[in-house]
Write an enzyme that holds these catalytic residues in place. Structure first.
Site, PDB file in Angstrom:
ATOM      1  N   VAL A   1       3.990  -4.383   1.922  1.00 25.06           N
ATOM      2  CA  VAL A   1       3.295  -5.483   1.127  1.00 25.06           C
ATOM      3  C   VAL A   1       3.760  -4.569  -0.522  1.00 25.06           C
ATOM      4  CG1 VAL A   1       1.129  -6.274  -0.162  1.00 25.06           C
ATOM      5  CG2 VAL A   1       1.517  -6.165   2.292  1.00 25.06           C
ATOM      6  N   PHE A   2       4.236  -5.303  -1.317  1.00 23.43           N
ATOM      7  CA  PHE A   2       4.560  -4.920  -2.622  1.00 23.43           C
ATOM      8  C   PHE A   2       3.035  -4.961  -3.395  1.00 23.43           C
ATOM      9  CE2 PHE A   2       9.053  -6.715  -2.313  1.00 23.43           C
ATOM     10  CZ  PHE A   2       9.478  -5.296  -1.298  1.00 23.43           C
ATOM     11  N   GLY A   3       2.652  -4.001  -4.056  1.00 21.06           N
ATOM     12  CA  GLY A   3       1.111  -3.720  -4.629  1.00 21.06           C
ATOM     13  C   GLY A   3       0.128  -3.547  -3.787  1.00 21.06           C
TER      14      GLY A   3
ATOM     15  N   GLU B   1      -2.399  13.474   2.218  1.00 17.27           N
ATOM     16  CA  GLU B   1      -1.656  13.490   0.626  1.00 17.27           C
ATOM     17  C   GLU B   1      -1.277  14.873   0.480  1.00 17.27           C
ATOM     18  OE1 GLU B   1      -4.743  11.791  -1.755  1.00 17.27           O
ATOM     19  OE2 GLU B   1      -4.532   9.556  -0.556  1.00 17.27           O
TER      20      GLU B   1
ATOM     21  N   GLN C   1       5.413  -0.077  -8.055  1.00 22.60           N
ATOM     22  CA  GLN C   1       6.204   0.547  -6.943  1.00 22.60           C
ATOM     23  C   GLN C   1       7.247  -0.384  -6.522  1.00 22.60           C
ATOM     24  OE1 GLN C   1       2.730   0.679  -5.905  1.00 22.60           O
ATOM     25  NE2 GLN C   1       2.648   2.659  -6.518  1.00 22.60           N
TER      26      GLN C   1
ATOM     27  N   GLY D   1      12.949 -13.922   0.015  1.00 22.70           N
ATOM     28  CA  GLY D   1      13.247 -13.450  -1.260  1.00 22.70           C
ATOM     29  C   GLY D   1      13.617 -12.233  -1.369  1.00 22.70           C
TER      30      GLY D   1
ATOM     31  N   THR E   1      14.670  -6.242  -0.114  1.00 19.59           N
ATOM     32  CA  THR E   1      15.230  -4.794  -0.577  1.00 19.59           C
ATOM     33  C   THR E   1      15.294  -3.784   0.487  1.00 19.59           C
ATOM     34  OG1 THR E   1      13.173  -4.546  -1.480  1.00 19.59           O
ATOM     35  CG2 THR E   1      14.941  -5.302  -3.081  1.00 19.59           C
ATOM     36  N   PRO E   2      13.877  -3.614   1.198  1.00 18.58           N
ATOM     37  CA  PRO E   2      14.052  -2.606   2.303  1.00 18.58           C
ATOM     38  C   PRO E   2      15.225  -2.816   3.269  1.00 18.58           C
ATOM     39  CG  PRO E   2      12.031  -3.808   2.550  1.00 18.58           C
ATOM     40  CD  PRO E   2      12.751  -4.191   1.191  1.00 18.58           C
TER      41      PRO E   2
ATOM     42  N   TYR F   1     -11.109  12.141  -6.180  1.00 22.69           N
ATOM     43  CA  TYR F   1     -12.197  11.529  -5.215  1.00 22.69           C
ATOM     44  C   TYR F   1     -13.519  11.569  -5.643  1.00 22.69           C
ATOM     45  CZ  TYR F   1      -8.373  10.322  -2.255  1.00 22.69           C
ATOM     46  OH  TYR F   1      -7.070   9.841  -1.626  1.00 22.69           O
TER      47      TYR F   1
ATOM     48  N   GLY G   1      11.836  -9.674  -1.037  1.00 25.44           N
ATOM     49  CA  GLY G   1      11.545  -8.714   0.130  1.00 25.44           C
ATOM     50  C   GLY G   1      12.709  -8.251   0.999  1.00 25.44           C
TER      51      GLY G   1
END
Length: 391
Positions: free
Chosen positions: A382-384, A140, A205, A268, A272-273, A98, A270
């Site tokens: 959201v992917f990415g 984190e 990811q 599409g 997967t989850p 950071y 999407g």
């Protein structure tokens, strides 16, 4: 919260910073990578830098955080911070980094604003930055502490690859070393790190699509992006027996086995989850009321179709509706031509989960809001880089 000295300064300068931040962040990344090129090896995505989504996500999150502090001085935007923190921990971001970001971000701000950046303004925005940074660092550290190991990545060996749908493959991995594996939750993702053709490691990811709660197997399902950098290597070069680096599982889009009526709307890859959640719900013997909505280009393109339908068959209070843009509609399935319509799929207390391309999620979220579903009951992945959350 913001100090009494900084709050009026932030309130007065927020419009100009919000306007300029999208021009500042590209300069920031240029400066940082020039000074610290090693950060592009296994930390930042070159593709996301090239297409600008990383810059958009950073710019938006800073502007939203500052706006939130002005409008809600006693609190912080927990949803946004949690989403960012889960992405950060999957990449191995640590507290010391950071300071690196601060150095180059504020140099870029000074370059962009010139003499307009007075010491008073710089001090106030420094306070905003470190309020956000410290909030993320705290989250984190908590996420890292929950893991079954103290490593960022561990080695996993590819043991199976299975084609599913059009241009999608499920990759199943087993541990390649003795690192303790963290149990995942349905909806979570892992970061995968691999060297590209030039030897530089890149990270992406991927949501766990199967075997979610296993400590001896990780499965992700990936659609080929022919114009991308990462997925062509994964699809065309990774062979059974090869070893990749996987992070611990992270992600706050977790679906519980019990609760209010559940609506999962995907398009599409999407799904997967959704596939992972349905498998976990079926294994737990869930009696939750579930409606699965899926849209795809055509029936044959639908990834993980067999897995999803098998899980649905084991869930007594689950149903599915599908939409396909082209091709023949399948028999024995509630299927329609065209685009998804949430009509008759929602109840006032529905919890709605979305995953798919951004235009799809925008459209479906608008339908859910128009149907009276509260915004806090609509969840998404959201992917990415998350350019939508900041907006």
């Amino acid at each position: 919260m913001l100090s009494t000295q900084s709050r009026p300064v932030i309130e007065a300068t927020l419009p100009i910073i919000a306007e300029r931040i999208s021009s500042i962040t590209p300069k920031f990344y240029q400066r940082m990578f020039a000074a610290r090129p090693e950060l592009l090896d296994g930390m930042f995505s070159r593709s996301n830098q090239k297409n600008g989504t990383q810059q958009q996500a950073l710019a938006g999150s800073i502007a939203v955080f500052a706006t939130y502090l002005v409008n809600n001085p006693e609190t912080t935007p927990e949803t946004m911070l949690s989403r960012i923190a889960h992405k950060h921990t999957s990449l191995g971001v640590v507290e010391e980094q950071y300071g690196i970001v601060y150095e180059h971000l504020f140099a870029a701000i000074a370059e962009d604003l010139g003499d307009a950046l007075t010491p008073e303004i710089a001090e106030a925005w420094t306070e905003v930055y470190w309020l956000m940074a410290q909030a993320l660092i705290k989250i984190e550290k908590g996420l890292y502490a929950r893991q079954a190991n103290a490593t960022i990545y561990s080695n996993w060996k590819l043991v199976e690859r299975t084609a599913t749908g059009a241009d999608s493959v499920s990759f199943s991995f087993e541990p390649a070393d003795d690192t303790a594996a963290t149990i995942a939750k349905p909806g979570q993702f892992v970061s995968m790190r691999m060297p590209m053709a030039d030897g530089i490691r890149q990270v992406r990811q991927f949501t766990l699509s199967n075997d979610v709660e296993s400590t001896t197997r990780r499965t992700v399902t990936v659609k080929l992006d022919v114009d991308g950098e990462f997925t062509p290597v994964l699809h065309n070069s990774l062979k059974v027996g090869d070893v990749v680096e996987l992070s611990n599982p992270y992600g706050d889009l977790v679906i519980d086995t019990e609760g209010a009526p559940l609506v999962i709307a995907t398009a599409g890859i999407g799904c997967t989850p959704s596939a992972a959640a349905l498998q976990t719900l079926a294994a737990a013997g869930s009696t939750r009321e579930i409606t699965v909505l899926h849209a795809d280009q055509e029936f044959a393109s639908w990834p993980l179709r067999e897995q999803m339908l098998e899980s649905l068959g084991q869930l007594p209070n689950a149903k599915i509706r599908t939409w396909f843009e082209r091709g023949e509609l399948p028999e024995g399935l509630d299927a329609k031509a065209g685009y998804m319509d949430l009509t008759d799929s929602l109840t006032a207390d529905s919890q709605v989960y979305l995953c798919g391309p951004l235009p799809f999620m925008h459209a479906v979220r608008s339908q859910a809001l128009a149907a009276g579903i509260p915004a806090e009951h609509i969840h998404y992945e959201v992917f990415g880089p998350d350019v939508w959350l900041a907006a």
